[in-house]
Design a protein around this motif. Structure first.
Motif, short mmCIF file in Angstrom:
data_model
loop_
_atom_site.label_atom_id
_atom_site.label_comp_id
_atom_site.label_asym_id
_atom_site.label_seq_id
_atom_site.Cartn_x
_atom_site.Cartn_y
_atom_site.Cartn_z
N VAL A 185 0.94 -1.31 0.14
CA VAL A 185 0.25 -0.01 0.00
C VAL A 185 0.70 1.24 0.07
N ASN A 186 0.64 2.15 -0.85
CA ASN A 186 1.57 3.47 -0.90
C ASN A 186 0.55 4.82 -0.76
N THR A 187 1.36 5.91 -0.39
CA THR A 187 0.31 7.07 -0.23
C THR A 187 0.13 7.83 -1.73
N LYS A 188 0.44 6.98 -2.78
CA LYS A 188 0.15 7.48 -4.09
C LYS A 188 -1.21 6.67 -4.34
N GLY A 189 -1.77 5.80 -3.34
CA GLY A 189 -2.96 5.29 -3.62
C GLY A 189 -2.97 3.75 -4.26
N LEU A 190 -1.84 3.17 -4.43
CA LEU A 190 -1.76 1.93 -4.77
C LEU A 190 -1.91 1.08 -3.63
N PHE A 191 -2.84 -0.09 -4.12
CA PHE A 191 -2.98 -1.08 -3.22
C PHE A 191 -3.14 -2.44 -3.88
N ALA A 192 -2.23 -3.37 -3.51
CA ALA A 192 -2.10 -4.76 -3.99
C ALA A 192 -2.07 -5.56 -2.75
N SER A 193 -2.89 -6.68 -2.86
CA SER A 193 -2.95 -7.78 -1.73
C SER A 193 -3.03 -9.23 -2.42
N HIS A 194 -2.49 -10.23 -1.93
CA HIS A 194 -2.61 -11.46 -2.07
C HIS A 194 -2.49 -12.30 -1.23
N ARG A 195 -3.27 -13.52 -1.08
CA ARG A 195 -3.47 -14.62 -0.24
C ARG A 195 -3.46 -16.02 -0.93
N GLN A 196 -2.38 -16.67 -0.63
CA GLN A 196 -2.00 -18.05 -1.07
C GLN A 196 -1.94 -19.06 0.07
N THR A 197 -2.08 -20.32 -0.37
CA THR A 197 -1.80 -21.51 0.46
C THR A 197 -0.68 -22.14 -0.09
N ARG A 198 -0.27 -23.38 0.55
CA ARG A 198 0.90 -24.14 -0.09
C ARG A 198 0.87 -25.39 0.64
N ALA A 199 0.99 -26.34 0.03
CA ALA A 199 1.38 -27.66 0.47
C ALA A 199 2.56 -28.35 -0.19
#
Lengths: 474, 487
Positions: A185-199
């Motif tokens: 997340v940055n103060t220029k308005g960027l928002f990126a998020s990711h969630r993942q599992t691993r086995a």
């Protein structure tokens, strides 16, 4: 002798529904919603008066069951939350990271980032942080994997230990499941998020003078079949009993996907724009020239169905699919924003978190495959070596890309179109560029897991003139 | 607070049925700086605080870690560790047994003069940029890199047998590298060692003692000169290894094979096993008569990355003779493996990378004891050899028999003199044959306690710093040049 990863996929659907649900045996899984991550970032933005501020949030909830001598000897779980703050002040930037999220700690991490930033000369060409971006979709979070329990893993281990004991063998390995989250997340308005599992399940089956190995890794636990992997490792161990010694020299080799992965994985940083600019890439002065066989094509593609990872890079830029090698010709590099500007190229979304020395790297390599199975390759070989996996690979010559290492856990002599028995392990000293010029046959590309490189999508290969330089004692 | 955190963990573990428990609270601080081609590269600090809780319940191990350091968070973590142990018991063959250890209440801190975290960043960067500039001045250098790394680890260990041990360790390290690309060849030279330079349990005084700026021009000039140097030969030769390369040779071909968890098969799936099977203890002629190697974690051995007061299961630092006059005499053990081979106590080698990792058997300071030779006398005594300096690549099989190393630079030794530079030197061999071919080791004056900050082992992988004291040494009848041979 088929790659264990192929076997592992067969019962996927059946197993996905069969995951045993019971009360969780570790502390509750603390995943953050996008709103919670925005709230943490917002709190930090209020504490920062830097020109620009970027917040990276990482969550790891992993568990790993480790077994050896047919019993569980280590069994661990971890929960980690990290918050990393990069500030920009008057053309300077630096990063500070903490896992303490109380207000005082967040205030301190912002102050540390600013203090570090101020302590250095201006950085020529430092780019402003990027604004909001659009990302391609990936679906790599599976509840069955996130909520797998120690008992789920222990039961699978008990089964493979039983198989080993029944065959008078010894099993050692790991079974791990977990979840990671990341956000920028940055103060220029960027928002990126990711969630993942691993086995991941990896197994070595030992006898007194032989061993066999198999491993698979996937975001979805349902794609992992420990029993099939154990059977494959057990069969290899039995088939390589009483190994003979073959002379080192130039050999035809059949490399199973894990062996291919651990070799070609050493090329990944050579495709970084920064590596070429720094003149330490093997593709320096070789871009656009044929340096591999026409049957070699390589992409970086985070969206490939067998790949894993986030659809954005360390600055929050969208990852793009890049054709790296086109029919043996290195064609494109990957670029972080700053590297792209310096090299008059376009950013490809492969940058590492700033500040760093290395720029960027492709992390989702996908090789083009062929139609030959490992069995086809064996049948077509008069005299050769079948290699299950490689070990302790290191770079000997960075420009010719000569690597050294050992074969391990399932090395077989192939004679007159069949596997003739186990042989003692070889040391190799082999240029990877030369190797990829000598590929006679390719199999279908699969998601492979090794020990020297991150997972990627690679085929088994039959390679001529592979250089084994010495042989060891087992 | 650290003590409260540990107590909360032990209380919960006991109440949930653990028959043994220990807790490590660790507060780790890093500072990393680097430059590349005259510009600042990395400039970062980080801190990490958390607790790792290890328990035995129903005769099996469990471990859980968390950075939620509330009473509730720690209790949940401890309960999780016990639940994991009970799950381990589903695939149990026998109950865990451990060698006894006394309960200790103690504090320990390594001595240092200058706290690197109190030295202004500007001063640290100025030093790196000055060294970077000196390398860049040399014509033909295509890439210059410098780095410093500092780590402060404060930890409290408490166990259900009553130990409470507080330790603070300060680590410092720095190094420089010049890389050159010309024709179809990339060469490089590093100082004082490759892969990050020299690292010790020390303050900033270590960095100041290295004279990075003074050594920068030589390093850069050698990197350029390597392109015109002849290829190091193939064949069977006498070799002399500088102390840093010998340190890595010790690490790979002595330090790892003596790890008892490897010997007993516990690392078989990843790091591998060892040729040093149990019947070899006290019988195997590991090296020639002049080879003496110890595993010494005590401060009196020096400020190595393997120096501490107590290991991570509360066992005091010790010195274990590993090779005595050439004979194999000792393994690296912990409380559990010690019992399994009939030892009365642990060798004290359990170490963990961080609070979220389980302690495992790790090297401490695995050092070859100095010999009697003056370096100049050793060279003068050598008729035909290759002197190899500064590691470039390293590889060894998973039972630690067959190795191959290459170094950044070689020198022809002929008629007792260093005659010319050689590029791409390499050597290979079988571990015990190699150590039995050692016929000269330099004296204490030439002995350095090197730090290897990047030793990987375990699943999940842990990176650990290890120490290796070594002096230049000579080896006879060694295979050289295989790494660069074409057939």
């Amino acid at each position: 002798m088929s790659p264990a990863t192929k076997d592992a996929k067969r019962p996927a659907k059946k197993r996905r529904n069969a995951v045993h649900r019971e009360p969780r045996a570790v502390a509750a899984l603390h995943l953050l919603s996008d709103a919670e991550m925005r709230r943490i970032a917002g709190k930090i933005f209020k504490l920062s008066d830097a020109d620009e501020t970027e917040v990276e949030i990482g969550v790891v909830s992993d568990a790993l069951t480790r077994f050896a001598n047919n019993t569980i000897h280590q069994n661990v779980a971890e929960q980690v939350l990290t918050v990393s703050v990069r500030t920009v002040l008057d053309g300077r930037t630096a990063r500070a990271t903490t896992n303490k999220t109380d207000d005082d700690s967040l205030r301190r991490v912002v102050a540390a980032s600013k203090s570090l930033a101020r302590s250095q000369p201006r950085i020529p060409g430092l780019l402003p942080m990027p604004g909001p971006q659009k990302y391609g979709k990936v679906a790599r979070y599976f509840e069955n994997t996130a909520y797998a329990t120690p008992a789920d893993r222990a039961r699978a281990v008990a089964r493979v230990a039983e198989l080993a004991e029944k065959n008078k063998q010894t099993a050692a390995g790991i079974f791990t499941t977990g979840v990671t989250q990341s956000a920028i997340v940055n103060t220029k308005g960027l928002f990126a998020s990711h969630r993942q599992t691993r086995a991941e399940f990896s197994i070595t089956i030992l006898e007194s003078d032989s061993s066999g190995w198999a491993k698979a890794n996937a975001p979805d636990l349902g794609r992992i079949d420990p029993d099939a992997l154990a059977r494959s490792a057990s069969e290899k161990s039995a088939a390589s009993r009483n190994p003979s010694e073959a002379a080192p020299g130039r050999w035809t080799v059949i490399l199973e996907p894990a062996a291919v992965l651990d070799l070609v994985g050493f090329l990944f940083y050579d495709f970084a724009g920064t590596a070429v600019k720094d003149q330490r890439s093997c593709f320096n002065k070789r871009m656009g020239k044929r340096v591999m066989g026409e049957n070699i094509t390589l992409h970086d593609d985070v969206f490939h169905p067998l790949q894993s990872g986030a659809p954005f890079d360390g600055e929050g830029m969208p990852r793009q699919q890049v054709l790296l090698v086109d029919k043996g010709i290195p064609s494109n590099l990957v670029y972080a924003r700053a590297t792209a500007k310096k090299m008059k190229a376009k950013p490809t979304g492969h940058g590492m978190p700033l500040p760093n020395d290395y720029g960027e790297a492709p992390m989702n390599l996908v090789f083009g495959g062929g139609n030959s199975s490992v069995d086809d390759m064996v049948r077509s070989t008069e005299r050769g070596v079948l290699v299950t996996r490689l070990w302790y690979i290191r770079e000997v010559d960075p420009y010719e890309k000569v690597l050294t290492g050992m074969t391990r856990d399932g090395t077989f002599l192939v004679q007159d179109g069949r596997v003739a028995g186990g042989i003692r392990n070889f040391r190799f000293n082999q240029s990877i560029l030369e190797m990829l010029s000598n590929v006679e046959l390719l199999g279908p590309a699969v998601r492979a897991a090794g020990e020297e490189s991150f997972e990627m999508v690679v085929p088994p290969m039959k390679v001529n003139n592979f250089h084994f330089s010495e042989v060891t004692k087992f | 607070m650290m003590r409260d955190f540990a107590n909360w963990a032990l209380e919960t573990a006991r109440s949930r049925g653990a028959t043994y428990a220990d807790a490590r609270v660790m507060d780790i601080r890093h500072r990393d700086l680097s430059t590349k081609n005259g510009q600042v590269g990395t400039l970062a600090e980080s801190e990490s605080l958390g607790i790792g809780i290890r328990v035995i319940a129903q005769g099996s191990w469990g471990f859980a870690s968390t950075d939620r350091l509330t009473r509730e968070g720690i209790a949940a973590c401890a309960a999780g560790a016990v639940a994991i142990a009970k799950a381990s018991a589903l695939a149990k063959r026998h109950d865990v047994e451990m060698a006894p250890v006394e309960a200790y209440q103690d504090t320990w801190q390594n001595p240092f003069v200058k706290d690197p975290f109190r030295i202004p960043i500007e001063r640290q960067l100025d030093l790196l940029l000055a060294a970077d500039r000196e390398m860049s001045r040399v014509k033909g250098v295509t890439l210059t890199e410098t780095s410093m790394a500092f780590r402060r680890i404060e930890q409290l260990f408490a166990s259900s047998i009553g130990s409470v041990i507080h330790q603070v360790k300060m680590e410092s390290g720095a190094g420089i590298v010049a890389t050159t690309f010309a024709g179809t060849e990339i060469q490089k030279r590093s100082y004082p060692n490759s892969f990050g330079g020299q690292h010790q349990l020390s303050g900033y005084e270590l960095v100041e003692s290295l004279d990075l700026v003074g050594n920068a021009p030589r390093v850069a000039e050698e990197a350029v000169a390597l392109h015109s140097a002849p290829q190091s030969p193939e064949g069977t030769k006498t070799i002399i290894l500088d102390s840093s390369q010998l340190g890595l040779q010790i690490h790979e071909s002595i330090g790892h094979p003596i790890e008892l968890d490897r010997v007993l098969g516990m690392e078989a799936n990843f790091a591998g096993m060892s040729f040093l099977t149990l019947e070899k203890l006290g019988k195997l002629r590991y090296g020639s008569d002049i080879v003496n190697v110890v595993a010494d974690a005590r401060l009196e051995h020096g400020p190595g990355l393997g120096t501490f007061g107590y290991d991570d299961e509360g066992v005091p630092a010790q010195c274990t003779p590993v090779i005595t006059d050439g004979l194999f005499t000792g393994y690296l053990s912990n409380r559990e493996t010690a019992v399994s081979i009939g030892l009365k106590r642990s060798g004290g080698t359990m170490r963990t990378e961080s609070w979220n990792r389980l302690p495992i058997i790790r090297m401490t300071n695995i050092s070859i004891l100095p010999g009697a030779w003056r370096y100049d006398d050793l060279i003068a005594d050598t008729d035909d050899a290759i002197l190899m300096e500064t590691n470039r690549s390293w590889s060894i099989d998973d039972r630690r028999y067959h190795f191959q190393f290459s170094t950044e630079i070689g020198w022809e030794i002929r008629g007792g003199k260093k005659t010319k530079m050689l590029k791409n030197p390499s050597y290979s061999g079988i571990t015990t044959e190699f150590w039995n071919s050692c016929d000269a080791i330099c004296s204490r004056k030439h002995w350095t306690l090197w730090g290897t900050p990047n030793c990987g082992k375990g699943q999940p992988m842990q990176t650990m710093g290890t120490g290796h004291g070594a002096a230049p040494a000579r080896f006879r009848n060694i295979k050289v040049g295989a790494a660069f041979a074409k057939s």
